[in-house]
Design an enzyme around this catalytic site. Structure first.
Site: not given
Length: 322
Positions: A201, A234
């Site tokens: 990532y 989140t």
């Protein structure tokens, strides 16, 4: 040197990326920068059904903009759209269902979108962190397919529309994690060696920074920027990084704090007074490399990345559009 990069990045994160870092930085914000009316302007937000994407879309809707929500999951997207319309009173919210890990779908969507809509601002927010190596139906590693190739195709496919727009902007939501990665073009799909989802990532996010810098050089009529939202609470963080979330949950930024710089880059006049191609955190351009981290790449590697992505892109374009 990876231990050095990781430790410096984490210490920097504890100081700047948490809620306390935002609260400190926000004392210097000018609220008027984002108190603007954007009626008549068109915005496209990918990954808009939750987290930073939904918050950004909602704030743009409050300011009168036409907002195109590009989401993968139809049910969650419809709930998000209804919430945005209800809370803002803005009816100009248009939903598109697209899987950003599927390059053929992106090409089909972009072709149709170019023929039916105008676009002033593209916000590349969609992303994923898959912690085990997983291939898409096209044989692409899923993180790369979504974060890098998906961002590349969505942007390049919509550039002709943006080139015709007034005050056109492209904002890509990256991550401070990219600071621990040097661009690696020898293994774009992470097929060699052990697979570490967090580092894959971070590599994708480094690639997004390079993309932004390269696009800024090539397309002078469009303002490009890439940003780090800080460490925000989140759904993606909770699901992809459960250990990190447990350790840091009391210090994480709210979704609104994470989205603040995205909104500022998308709507404020101040943002475009700064050079195109910069990396932002808390409404300020910041360096893309840590001191002594040895993450700089030769220009030929950055150019090669663009070439490789263009080759991938064209292959899927020819299949999807015939």
């Amino acid at each position: 040197m990876s231990w050095y990069r990781n430790s410096v990045w984490f210490v920097k994160g504890l100081r700047e990326y948490t809620r306390g870092g935002y609260e400190s930085a926000s004392r210097h914000f000018n609220p008027a920068d984002v108190e603007v009316d954007v009626a008549g302007r068109s915005f496209l937000v990918t990954g808009a059904n939750s987290g930073i994407g939904k918050t950004t879309a909602k704030e743009i809707a409050r300011r009168g903009g036409t907002v195109h929500l590009v989401c993968r999951n139809k049910e969650r997207a419809e709930v998000a759209k209804e919430e945005i319309v209800t809370e803002t009173g803005n009816q100009n919210i248009i939903l598109h269902i697209v899987d950003l890990s599927n390059p053929k779908e992106i090409w089909k969507f972009a072709e149709k979108f170019r023929n039916e809509h105008k676009l002033n601002v593209l916000i590349n927010n969609a992303g994923c962190m898959v912690n085990n190596r997983e291939l898409t139906e096209d044989g692409l590693e899923k993180n790369f397919a979504t974060n890098t190739l998906g961002t590349y195709i969505m942007t390049t496919a919509l550039l002709p529309l943006l080139e015709k727009a007034a005050d056109a902007r492209v904002i890509t939501v990256s991550s401070g994690g990219m600071l621990v990665q040097k661009l690696n073009i020898s293994d774009l799909q992470s097929g060699n060696g052990p697979f570490d989802g967090a580092m894959v990532y971070a590599q994708n996010k480094r690639q997004q920074v390079v993309l932004t810098e390269q696009w800024a050089k090539a397309h002078r009529n469009i303002h490009f920027s890439v940003m780090h939202p800080g460490w925000a609470d989140t759904p993606a963080v909770r699901s992809s990084m459960p250990d990190f979330y447990k350790r840091m949950k009391n210090s994480l930024r709210t979704e609104a704090q994470g989205a603040d710089t995205v909104l500022w880059l998308a709507v404020s006049a101040e943002a475009t007074k700064l050079s195109s191609g910069l990396f932002f955190q808390d409404r300020q351009p910041v360096p893309t490399h840590l001191p002594l981290a040895y993450t700089h790449s030769p220009p030929e590697d950055e150019e090669k990345l663009m070439q490789m992505l263009e080759e991938f892109s064209q292959k899927f374009k020819s299949v999807s559009l015939g």
